[in-house]
Design a protein around this motif. Sequence first.
Motif, PDB file in Angstrom:
ATOM      1  N   LEU A 176       0.812  -1.215   0.000  1.00 56.78           N
ATOM      2  CA  LEU A 176       0.000   0.000   0.000  1.00 56.78           C
ATOM      3  C   LEU A 176       0.848   1.268   0.000  1.00 56.78           C
ATOM      4  N   GLY A 177       1.889   1.315   0.804  1.00 58.87           N
ATOM      5  CA  GLY A 177       2.722   2.515   0.866  1.00 58.87           C
ATOM      6  C   GLY A 177       3.369   2.842  -0.465  1.00 58.87           C
ATOM      7  N   THR A 178       3.877   1.820  -1.157  1.00 59.56           N
ATOM      8  CA  THR A 178       4.487   2.042  -2.466  1.00 59.56           C
ATOM      9  C   THR A 178       3.454   2.501  -3.479  1.00 59.56           C
ATOM     10  N   VAL A 179       2.278   1.893  -3.436  1.00 54.90           N
ATOM     11  CA  VAL A 179       1.203   2.293  -4.347  1.00 54.90           C
ATOM     12  C   VAL A 179       0.843   3.760  -4.127  1.00 54.90           C
ATOM     13  N   ILE A 180       0.747   4.166  -2.869  1.00 53.01           N
ATOM     14  CA  ILE A 180       0.410   5.557  -2.559  1.00 53.01           C
ATOM     15  C   ILE A 180       1.470   6.498  -3.126  1.00 53.01           C
ATOM     16  N   GLU A 181       2.738   6.132  -3.019  1.00 53.57           N
ATOM     17  CA  GLU A 181       3.812   6.961  -3.569  1.00 53.57           C
ATOM     18  C   GLU A 181       3.669   7.121  -5.083  1.00 53.57           C
ATOM     19  N   HIS A 182       3.374   6.009  -5.775  1.00 55.14           N
ATOM     20  CA  HIS A 182       3.213   6.072  -7.230  1.00 55.14           C
ATOM     21  C   HIS A 182       2.024   6.963  -7.610  1.00 55.14           C
ATOM     22  N   ILE A 183       0.928   6.825  -6.874  1.00 57.18           N
ATOM     23  CA  ILE A 183      -0.260   7.626  -7.183  1.00 57.18           C
ATOM     24  C   ILE A 183       0.016   9.101  -6.927  1.00 57.18           C
ATOM     25  N   ARG A 184       0.651   9.417  -5.816  1.00 61.28           N
ATOM     26  CA  ARG A 184       0.960  10.820  -5.511  1.00 61.28           C
ATOM     27  C   ARG A 184       1.869  11.426  -6.566  1.00 61.28           C
ATOM     28  N   ALA A 185       2.800  10.638  -7.094  1.00 60.98           N
ATOM     29  CA  ALA A 185       3.707  11.149  -8.120  1.00 60.98           C
ATOM     30  C   ALA A 185       2.954  11.528  -9.383  1.00 60.98           C
ATOM     31  N   HIS A 186       1.889  10.793  -9.690  1.00 58.53           N
ATOM     32  CA  HIS A 186       1.086  11.099 -10.887  1.00 58.53           C
ATOM     33  C   HIS A 186       0.060  12.189 -10.619  1.00 58.53           C
ATOM     34  N   ASP A 187      -0.360  12.326  -9.348  1.00 62.20           N
ATOM     35  CA  ASP A 187      -1.326  13.348  -8.934  1.00 62.20           C
ATOM     36  C   ASP A 187      -2.605  13.301  -9.770  1.00 62.20           C
ATOM     37  N   PRO A 188      -3.297  12.157  -9.792  1.00 63.92           N
ATOM     38  CA  PRO A 188      -4.482  12.042 -10.647  1.00 63.92           C
ATOM     39  C   PRO A 188      -5.670  12.811 -10.095  1.00 63.92           C
ATOM     40  N   GLN A 189      -6.552  13.174 -11.001  1.00 63.96           N
ATOM     41  CA  GLN A 189      -7.834  13.755 -10.599  1.00 63.96           C
ATOM     42  C   GLN A 189      -8.897  12.672 -10.452  1.00 63.96           C
ATOM     43  N   VAL A 190      -8.681  11.531 -11.109  1.00 64.64           N
ATOM     44  CA  VAL A 190      -9.585  10.388 -11.023  1.00 64.64           C
ATOM     45  C   VAL A 190      -8.747   9.138 -10.776  1.00 64.64           C
ATOM     46  N   LEU A 191      -9.170   8.332  -9.802  1.00 61.03           N
ATOM     47  CA  LEU A 191      -8.514   7.066  -9.495  1.00 61.03           C
ATOM     48  C   LEU A 191      -9.512   5.942  -9.706  1.00 61.03           C
ATOM     49  N   LEU A 192      -9.177   5.005 -10.600  1.00 60.20           N
ATOM     50  CA  LEU A 192     -10.014   3.846 -10.889  1.00 60.20           C
ATOM     51  C   LEU A 192      -9.422   2.633 -10.181  1.00 60.20           C
ATOM     52  N   ILE A 193     -10.242   1.915  -9.417  1.00 65.22           N
ATOM     53  CA  ILE A 193      -9.762   0.742  -8.678  1.00 65.22           C
ATOM     54  C   ILE A 193     -10.532  -0.477  -9.157  1.00 65.22           C
ATOM     55  N   GLY A 194      -9.838  -1.391  -9.811  1.00 63.15           N
ATOM     56  CA  GLY A 194     -10.459  -2.604 -10.331  1.00 63.15           C
ATOM     57  C   GLY A 194      -9.795  -3.827  -9.749  1.00 63.15           C
ATOM     58  N   MET A 195     -10.258  -4.256  -8.577  1.00 58.53           N
ATOM     59  CA  MET A 195      -9.600  -5.342  -7.850  1.00 58.53           C
ATOM     60  C   MET A 195     -10.575  -6.421  -7.400  1.00 58.53           C
ATOM     61  N   GLY A 196     -11.832  -6.330  -7.779  1.00 57.03           N
ATOM     62  CA  GLY A 196     -12.805  -7.311  -7.318  1.00 57.03           C
ATOM     63  C   GLY A 196     -13.324  -6.972  -5.937  1.00 57.03           C
ATOM     64  N   SER A 208      -8.826   6.725  -0.042  1.00 55.38           N
ATOM     65  CA  SER A 208      -9.615   7.945   0.126  1.00 55.38           C
ATOM     66  C   SER A 208      -9.179   8.706   1.362  1.00 55.38           C
ATOM     67  N   GLY A 209      -8.801   7.982   2.413  1.00 58.01           N
ATOM     68  CA  GLY A 209      -8.380   8.639   3.643  1.00 58.01           C
ATOM     69  C   GLY A 209      -6.954   9.158   3.610  1.00 58.01           C
ATOM     70  N   ARG A 210      -6.151   8.700   2.633  1.00 54.95           N
ATOM     71  CA  ARG A 210      -4.732   9.059   2.631  1.00 54.95           C
ATOM     72  C   ARG A 210      -4.297   9.850   1.399  1.00 54.95           C
ATOM     73  N   LEU A 211      -5.195  10.005   0.450  1.00 52.94           N
ATOM     74  CA  LEU A 211      -4.882  10.754  -0.763  1.00 52.94           C
ATOM     75  C   LEU A 211      -5.903  11.876  -0.959  1.00 52.94           C
ATOM     76  N   GLY A 212      -5.539  12.845  -1.761  1.00 54.19           N
ATOM     77  CA  GLY A 212      -6.446  13.957  -2.039  1.00 54.19           C
ATOM     78  C   GLY A 212      -7.078  13.872  -3.411  1.00 54.19           C
ATOM     79  N   VAL A 213      -7.238  12.653  -3.942  1.00 58.93           N
ATOM     80  CA  VAL A 213      -7.827  12.487  -5.274  1.00 58.93           C
ATOM     81  C   VAL A 213      -9.305  12.867  -5.218  1.00 58.93           C
ATOM     82  N   PRO A 214      -9.766  13.778  -6.084  1.00 56.75           N
ATOM     83  CA  PRO A 214     -11.167  14.190  -6.017  1.00 56.75           C
ATOM     84  C   PRO A 214     -12.157  13.047  -6.253  1.00 56.75           C
ATOM     85  N   VAL A 215     -11.913  12.212  -7.264  1.00 55.31           N
ATOM     86  CA  VAL A 215     -12.871  11.158  -7.623  1.00 55.31           C
ATOM     87  C   VAL A 215     -12.184   9.800  -7.568  1.00 55.31           C
ATOM     88  N   ILE A 216     -12.744   8.904  -6.775  1.00 52.88           N
ATOM     89  CA  ILE A 216     -12.291   7.514  -6.710  1.00 52.88           C
ATOM     90  C   ILE A 216     -13.462   6.636  -7.128  1.00 52.88           C
TER      91      ILE A 216
END
Length: 275
Positions: A176-196, A208-216
């Motif tokens: 999770l920590g590494t994933v958060i770093e990658h997402i923050r580096a891209h700074d997306p406005q929309v995050l799509l999660i497809g994991m079942g 949602s609690g650890r990132l500032g992405v507007p739309v998840i």
Amino acid sequence: MTAIPTVEVPLLGVRVSPLRRQELLRHIQTAVHERRRMVVAGHNLHSVYLWHHLPDVRDFYARAGAVIIDGMPLLALLRFWPAEPRGRTQPDQAAPVQDHPRSPVAAESSVTWSTEHRLGSTDWLGGLTELANISRVTALGGTIEAAAAAQEYFESLDSHISWQSIPADPWRDEHLGTVIEHIRAHDPQVLLIGMGMPLQERIADELSGRLGVPVIATVGGALDQLGGVQALAPRQVGAWGFEWLWRLASDPRRLSGRYLLEPVKLAALLMRRPR
């Protein structure tokens, strides 16, 4: 948090947001523009089954800002047993959004249901390219090969969007920590999660609690389908209500329990439920 008014699906007890494709995209566009947080989820019979069994899933849907109708059985119940829409305000949440006059719930006291209200994730994801104010999107999910295929699909779109695909299968919480770093580096406005389900809902809550992405948005198998890893049913098959049969025939070993056993268990649970 953005919260769009909902209606209750008769017999099933869950609530959904009666949105068509363009209405959902307008809400996403506004949430991004105003930096107003919104979680987009979808309900089908599988999610309803989990909603009745898992408190964490119920909590997730209670917090979701938009819950689209991702299954023809739910739409059929709404069409045959129409329910009056009403706004929903959860504790510690903003009041339901009322600033979209073309939204069917905000503008009308009742909904004229159509097959356009059945809105799978693959029906609207491509519409992100139509939104001028969205320039960065991250997709989380799938194996390394599946994520690469999804990235190739997204980059094939004629779009101004910078796409990022992060594999997440197999998932380990220590990632999770590494994933958060990658997402923050891209700074997306929309995050799509497809994991079942229900894993993607848990991860959506964490991020949602650890990132500032507007739309998840939780999108299930849509990333694999768009990338060609899973078979994508023709749109008309979904409109007829037979997408489940298409998917079952495509992967009977994995999906037989979901499509053949879960509906029976859900029906038994609903019959025992106090009225």
